[in-house]
Design a protein around this motif. Structure first.
Motif, PDB file in Angstrom:
ATOM      1  N   GLY A  70       9.458   8.158  11.968  1.00  0.00           N
ATOM      2  CA  GLY A  70       9.246   7.056  11.041  1.00  0.00           C
ATOM      3  C   GLY A  70      10.018   5.841  11.532  1.00  0.00           C
ATOM      4  O   GLY A  70      10.979   5.994  12.304  1.00  0.00           O
ATOM      5  N   SER A  71       9.586   4.641  11.115  1.00  0.00           N
ATOM      6  CA  SER A  71      10.383   3.474  11.522  1.00  0.00           C
ATOM      7  C   SER A  71      11.729   3.494  10.813  1.00  0.00           C
ATOM      8  O   SER A  71      12.677   2.858  11.259  1.00  0.00           O
ATOM      9  CB  SER A  71       9.627   2.165  11.294  1.00  0.00           C
ATOM     10  N   ASP A  72      11.855   4.264   9.725  1.00  0.00           N
ATOM     11  CA  ASP A  72      13.164   4.458   9.089  1.00  0.00           C
ATOM     12  C   ASP A  72      14.192   4.944  10.110  1.00  0.00           C
ATOM     13  O   ASP A  72      15.328   4.476  10.144  1.00  0.00           O
ATOM     14  CB  ASP A  72      13.082   5.526   7.982  1.00  0.00           C
ATOM     15  N   PHE A  92      12.782  -4.186   1.291  1.00  0.00           N
ATOM     16  CA  PHE A  92      12.857  -2.757   1.590  1.00  0.00           C
ATOM     17  C   PHE A  92      14.316  -2.306   1.679  1.00  0.00           C
ATOM     18  O   PHE A  92      15.156  -2.998   2.267  1.00  0.00           O
ATOM     19  CB  PHE A  92      12.158  -2.560   2.936  1.00  0.00           C
ATOM     20  N   TYR A 132      17.034  -1.251   5.258  1.00  0.00           N
ATOM     21  CA  TYR A 132      17.905  -2.086   6.100  1.00  0.00           C
ATOM     22  C   TYR A 132      19.345  -1.953   5.621  1.00  0.00           C
ATOM     23  O   TYR A 132      20.270  -1.768   6.419  1.00  0.00           O
ATOM     24  CB  TYR A 132      17.476  -3.564   6.069  1.00  0.00           C
ATOM     25  N   CYS A 144      11.429  -8.717   6.920  1.00  0.00           N
ATOM     26  CA  CYS A 144      10.283  -7.862   6.634  1.00  0.00           C
ATOM     27  C   CYS A 144       9.092  -8.778   6.394  1.00  0.00           C
ATOM     28  O   CYS A 144       9.082  -9.533   5.431  1.00  0.00           O
ATOM     29  CB  CYS A 144      10.581  -7.019   5.396  1.00  0.00           C
ATOM     30  N   ASN A 201       7.781  -6.218   1.952  1.00  0.00           N
ATOM     31  CA  ASN A 201       7.725  -5.233   0.882  1.00  0.00           C
ATOM     32  C   ASN A 201       8.890  -5.550  -0.045  1.00  0.00           C
ATOM     33  O   ASN A 201      10.016  -5.553   0.442  1.00  0.00           O
ATOM     34  CB  ASN A 201       7.858  -3.828   1.484  1.00  0.00           C
ATOM     35  N   ASP A 238      10.353  -6.312  10.666  1.00  0.00           N
ATOM     36  CA  ASP A 238       9.640  -5.108  10.220  1.00  0.00           C
ATOM     37  C   ASP A 238       8.184  -5.471   9.928  1.00  0.00           C
ATOM     38  O   ASP A 238       7.892  -6.162   8.960  1.00  0.00           O
ATOM     39  CB  ASP A 238      10.334  -4.538   8.979  1.00  0.00           C
ATOM     40  N   ALA A 250       5.655  -3.341   9.207  1.00  0.00           N
ATOM     41  CA  ALA A 250       4.984  -2.131   8.694  1.00  0.00           C
ATOM     42  C   ALA A 250       3.573  -2.434   8.175  1.00  0.00           C
ATOM     43  O   ALA A 250       2.707  -1.563   8.197  1.00  0.00           O
ATOM     44  CB  ALA A 250       5.821  -1.497   7.590  1.00  0.00           C
ATOM     45  N   TYR A 251       3.366  -3.682   7.696  1.00  0.00           N
ATOM     46  CA  TYR A 251       2.075  -4.022   7.086  1.00  0.00           C
ATOM     47  C   TYR A 251       1.305  -5.064   7.891  1.00  0.00           C
ATOM     48  O   TYR A 251       0.327  -5.621   7.407  1.00  0.00           O
ATOM     49  CB  TYR A 251       2.306  -4.542   5.653  1.00  0.00           C
ATOM     50  N   THR A 297       4.658   1.058  12.253  1.00  0.00           N
ATOM     51  CA  THR A 297       4.636   2.424  11.724  1.00  0.00           C
ATOM     52  C   THR A 297       3.228   3.012  11.725  1.00  0.00           C
ATOM     53  O   THR A 297       2.240   2.275  11.695  1.00  0.00           O
ATOM     54  CB  THR A 297       5.193   2.455  10.286  1.00  0.00           C
ATOM     55  N   SER A 319       2.632   5.089   9.262  1.00  0.00           N
ATOM     56  CA  SER A 319       2.599   5.570   7.875  1.00  0.00           C
ATOM     57  C   SER A 319       1.611   4.829   6.992  1.00  0.00           C
ATOM     58  O   SER A 319       1.294   5.291   5.906  1.00  0.00           O
ATOM     59  CB  SER A 319       3.989   5.436   7.245  1.00  0.00           C
ATOM     60  N   LYS A 320       1.148   3.664   7.414  1.00  0.00           N
ATOM     61  CA  LYS A 320       0.326   2.855   6.522  1.00  0.00           C
ATOM     62  C   LYS A 320      -1.122   2.843   7.011  1.00  0.00           C
ATOM     63  O   LYS A 320      -1.893   3.684   6.624  1.00  0.00           O
ATOM     64  CB  LYS A 320       0.939   1.454   6.400  1.00  0.00           C
ATOM     65  N   ARG A 323       5.506  11.202   9.909  1.00  0.00           N
ATOM     66  CA  ARG A 323       6.748  10.517  10.254  1.00  0.00           C
ATOM     67  C   ARG A 323       6.764  10.019  11.701  1.00  0.00           C
ATOM     68  O   ARG A 323       7.432  10.599  12.566  1.00  0.00           O
ATOM     69  CB  ARG A 323       7.986  11.414  10.006  1.00  0.00           C
ATOM     70  N   VAL A 324       6.006   8.983  11.959  1.00  0.00           N
ATOM     71  CA  VAL A 324       6.074   8.328  13.268  1.00  0.00           C
ATOM     72  C   VAL A 324       6.098   6.814  13.077  1.00  0.00           C
ATOM     73  O   VAL A 324       5.251   6.254  12.368  1.00  0.00           O
ATOM     74  CB  VAL A 324       4.866   8.647  14.187  1.00  0.00           C
ATOM     75  N   GLY A 325       7.062   6.186  13.694  1.00  0.00           N
ATOM     76  CA  GLY A 325       7.134   4.733  13.733  1.00  0.00           C
ATOM     77  C   GLY A 325       7.697   4.358  15.094  1.00  0.00           C
ATOM     78  O   GLY A 325       8.052   5.237  15.890  1.00  0.00           O
TER      79      GLY A 325
HETATM   80  C1  LIG Z   1       6.357   1.916   4.471  1.00  0.00           C
HETATM   81  C2  LIG Z   1       7.324   1.046   5.165  1.00  0.00           C
HETATM   82  C3  LIG Z   1       7.833   1.397   6.407  1.00  0.00           C
HETATM   83  C4  LIG Z   1       7.411   2.648   7.085  1.00  0.00           C
HETATM   84  O1  LIG Z   1       8.473   3.511   7.202  1.00  0.00           O
HETATM   85  P1  LIG Z   1       8.241   4.887   7.978  1.00  0.00           P
HETATM   86  O2  LIG Z   1       9.609   5.419   8.093  1.00  0.00           O
HETATM   87  O3  LIG Z   1       7.632   4.513   9.297  1.00  0.00           O
HETATM   88  O4  LIG Z   1       7.324   5.714   7.130  1.00  0.00           O
HETATM   89  C5  LIG Z   1       8.707   0.537   7.034  1.00  0.00           C
HETATM   90  N1  LIG Z   1       9.064  -0.612   6.468  1.00  0.00           N
HETATM   91  C6  LIG Z   1       8.589  -1.002   5.282  1.00  0.00           C
HETATM   92  C7  LIG Z   1       8.981  -2.293   4.712  1.00  0.00           C
HETATM   93  C8  LIG Z   1       7.722  -0.155   4.587  1.00  0.00           C
HETATM   94  O5  LIG Z   1       7.292  -0.545   3.393  1.00  0.00           O
END
Ligand SMILES: *Cc1c(COP(=O)(O)O)cnc(C)c1O
Length: 376
Positions: free
Chosen positions: A80-82, A106, A109, A172, A176, A203, A205-206, A233, A235-236, A244-246
């Motif tokens: 995940g990018s987390d 988010f 961070y 971000c 988000n 970030d 992600a979107y 990521t 995930s979206k 869980r891949v970013g």
């Molecule tokens: C959903 C999201 C991610 C994705 O996180 P993963 O760990 O890759 O699932 C990253 N940053 C933001 C702001 C998000 O909303």
């Protein structure tokens, strides 16, 4: 047992609610499910489950690099990018370093920063927008203070007197939970103004969902700014949140620095296979985009009809202010069969964030939204 002092300042992650017998529009997951090609690839990869995966992530890096248009040595994949965020913090943050984070964004961070005893300067977001000059002021960039913006608030009074430039700024975009995106010129302004030893973590992600052509695409700028790290990521839009891949995109020197803290097999074999296959499924990504576009139009029309004023989103969710407490509104909507996100933990106790679903899902959401609308 006594835990490290910093842990007492860390609040547990608040996930989007999942509830039995309710649709889930609370975590911005892909409403179409996973890419069918990814499912197929995971099935095949199961036969190799007794073998350790490729720890160097060679094929995954190559596939991502080809899709992004950079070289594989500019890609750092994570669980995940987390995980990439935590790896960035573990690579660059010393105790007492200062980082800059938007006030309504988010939570990961701040999590990554606090884990490594970093001080956090929050950037105020009037009108729920993250302004480039407010970021620069918070980052301690000289000159930014003299242009008449309000000064940044900080959770740590000591930070206010610190002249040292920030170690990192987090941006971000699209953000988000607001959905508002940085423009290209706003991002360029920040990148040009911060010192070269201040990391700029963008970030994205979107990013795949962004429709406005003015929206910043930071991936293209990594070559020009060695202090820029862009996060993406699976995930979206790729529909693989559970896998869980970013990944990060950055200068090869940054990637090899971050690689020093990466666990040997941080992306598991099934997830690697899923991600590689999903990258090849253009039809699925296209369908996801079209679903999002259509759903966005419908949700906007519905919210406006009901007297709400949604923020302009470039993502796969819509944020809007409700009458009264967001948690209560979310509960009412959940009783109508859909969980959505109350934004209290984002510092927005009167706002909801609703993931853009399929037409059938929006049919159900509509009942909930009508129930929270002020009587006319
Ligand atoms: C959903 C999201 C991610 C994705 O996180 P993963 O760990 O890759 O699932 C990253 N940053 C933001 C702001 C998000 O909303």
């Amino acid at each position: 047992m006594k835990v490290r002092r910093t842990l007492s300042e860390m609040t547990p992650y608040v996930a989007g609610e999942r509830r039995k017998n309710a649709l889930k529009l609370s975590s911005n997951e892909n409403p179409l499910g996973p890419s069918p090609r990814a499912i197929e690839a995971v099935r095949s990869a199961l036969d190799e489950s007794h073998i350790y995966p490729d720890g160097a992530l060679t094929d995954l890096r190559a596939a991502i690099a080809a899709s992004v248009g950079v070289t594989p040595d500019m890609i750092i994949p994570g669980n995940g990018s987390d995980e990439v965020l935590t790896m960035i913090a573990g690579t660059y943050f010393n105790p007492g370093d200062r980082v800059v984070i938007g006030e309504h964004t988010f939570s990961q961070y701040a999590f990554a920063a606090r884990l490594f005893d970093t001080r956090i300067t929050r950037v105020p977001m009037p009108n729920l927008r993250l302004e480039p000059d407010s970021i620069l002021t918070a980052a301690g960039v000289s000159g930014a203070q003299n242009r008449g913006e309000q000064s940044a608030m900080t959770s740590d009074p000591a930070a206010q007197t610190t002249a040292a430039a920030a170690r990192a700024v987090f941006i971000c975009t699209p953000n988000n939970p607001t959905g508002i995106a940085f423009t290209r010129s706003e991002l360029q302004h920040v990148l040009d103004a911060v010192p070269s030893d201040t990391l700029v973590v963008v970030d994205h992600a979107y990013q795949e969902y962004a429709e406005d052509p003015q929206t910043a695409d930071a991936g293209a700028l990594v070559r020009d700014y060695p202090n820029l790290i862009v996060l993406r990521t699976f995930s979206k839009i790729y529909g693989l949140a559970a896998a869980r891949v970013g990944y990060g995109i950055a200068h090869p020197d940054r990637v090899s620095e971050i690689d020093r803290v990466r666990l040997p097999f941080n992306v598991n074999g099934l997830a690697q296979a899923a991600a590689i296959a999903a990258l090849g499924d253009d039809a699925f990504v296209q369908r996801s985009l079209e679903t999002n576009r259509a759903g966005k139009r419908r949700i906007y029309a519905l919210l406006r009809e009901l007297g709400f004023d949604p923020l302009p989103t470039e993502a796969n969710f819509v944020c809007f202010q409700v009458n009264g407490d967001a948690k209560r509104a979310a509960e009412t909507i959940a009783e109508h069969g859909v969980t959505v996100r109350a934004l209290n933990s984002f510092g927005l106790p009167n706002h909801l964030r609703v993931t853009i679903g399929t037409d059938e899902q929006i049919d159900v959401l509509e009942g909930g939204l009508r129930a929270i609308a002020a009587p006319k």
